[in-house]
Design an enzyme around this catalytic site. Sequence first.
Site, PDB file in Angstrom:
ATOM      1  N   HIS A   1      -2.470 -29.098  -9.837  1.00 59.77           N
ATOM      2  CA  HIS A   1      -3.305 -29.001 -11.034  1.00 59.77           C
ATOM      3  C   HIS A   1      -2.451 -28.670 -12.259  1.00 59.77           C
ATOM      4  O   HIS A   1      -2.445 -27.526 -12.735  1.00 59.77           O
ATOM      5  CB  HIS A   1      -4.400 -27.943 -10.840  1.00 59.77           C
ATOM      6  CG  HIS A   1      -5.522 -28.401  -9.973  1.00 59.77           C
ATOM      7  ND1 HIS A   1      -6.560 -29.178 -10.446  1.00 59.77           N
ATOM      8  CD2 HIS A   1      -5.761 -28.219  -8.651  1.00 59.77           C
ATOM      9  CE1 HIS A   1      -7.404 -29.438  -9.455  1.00 59.77           C
ATOM     10  NE2 HIS A   1      -6.941 -28.869  -8.353  1.00 59.77           N
TER      11      HIS A   1
ATOM     12  N   CYS B   1      -5.471 -34.273  -8.471  1.00 59.50           N
ATOM     13  CA  CYS B   1      -6.127 -33.732  -7.280  1.00 59.50           C
ATOM     14  C   CYS B   1      -7.113 -34.740  -6.684  1.00 59.50           C
ATOM     15  O   CYS B   1      -6.701 -35.768  -6.195  1.00 59.50           O
ATOM     16  CB  CYS B   1      -6.773 -32.373  -7.583  1.00 59.50           C
ATOM     17  SG  CYS B   1      -7.062 -31.427  -6.063  1.00 59.50           S
TER      18      CYS B   1
ATOM     19  N   GLU C   1      -3.017 -29.259 -15.234  1.00 56.06           N
ATOM     20  CA  GLU C   1      -3.838 -28.892 -16.399  1.00 56.06           C
ATOM     21  C   GLU C   1      -4.017 -27.378 -16.529  1.00 56.06           C
ATOM     22  O   GLU C   1      -4.332 -26.891 -17.619  1.00 56.06           O
ATOM     23  CB  GLU C   1      -5.199 -29.598 -16.333  1.00 56.06           C
ATOM     24  CG  GLU C   1      -6.242 -28.962 -15.417  1.00 56.06           C
ATOM     25  CD  GLU C   1      -6.013 -29.255 -13.938  1.00 56.06           C
ATOM     26  OE1 GLU C   1      -5.017 -29.906 -13.580  1.00 56.06           O
ATOM     27  OE2 GLU C   1      -6.871 -28.808 -13.122  1.00 56.06           O
TER      28      GLU C   1
END
Length: 232
Positions: A207, A97, A209
Amino acid sequence: MPPTIAVAPCRSLPDYVESIRRVGATPLVLDPGTDDADRVAGRADGLLLTGGGDVDPALYGEPPHAKIAGVDPARDAYELDLIARLRPSGMPVFAICRGLQILNVALGGTLVQDIPTQIAGALPHSLKVPPNQPFTLAHDVWIDKDTVLARAMADRLADTDCKVNSRHHQAVKDVAPGLIVSATAPDGVIEAVEDPKARFCLGVQWHPENFWRTGEFRPLFERFIESCQPTR
Ligand code: MN
């Protein structure tokens, strides 16, 4: 020895840290006050650049757009120094990001400062997600074949399309010299870049994660960690 991954500090660290742990590596959350690039080079095998506020547009020679938010010049300076001093030595970099955005600026690229007002017909990229639902999917990305990203995701995807989450209002505009685009959204917004000459240098606009519980993007962390063999 599992590799140690330097993690740039940000306000939502737990998912980054857990994603690193889940692939068998040791996260090291950096302290900008003490962890200068030399110290990081001696302690870490890879660099994870995390999400956050907008990069100062002055760094790529533009006046600020009205929608610019969360500029943190000290964070920009710290991360630019890490990129400038660690990348040339071959340290693998995974940039997420804002991390992708600061990487592109560090290498001489520019950013779209506000997608909704600057790209006609753009998809919603700044998705408001319900509390604790950061993995809510937002749009497709089209992954370019013959990229690190495509090879990493090959076992997970029947095709080169992939659904991702999306919580950004900026994106790469001019791609920095040395980087190539490895994924775009259907509206043309750049969603991933990589350095084809590096051992591992990948940036994604979504994202990954947030998905450590379900593993959709675990291969990206696996490839990153595989490239981070301890050499210290
Ligand atoms: Mn997006």
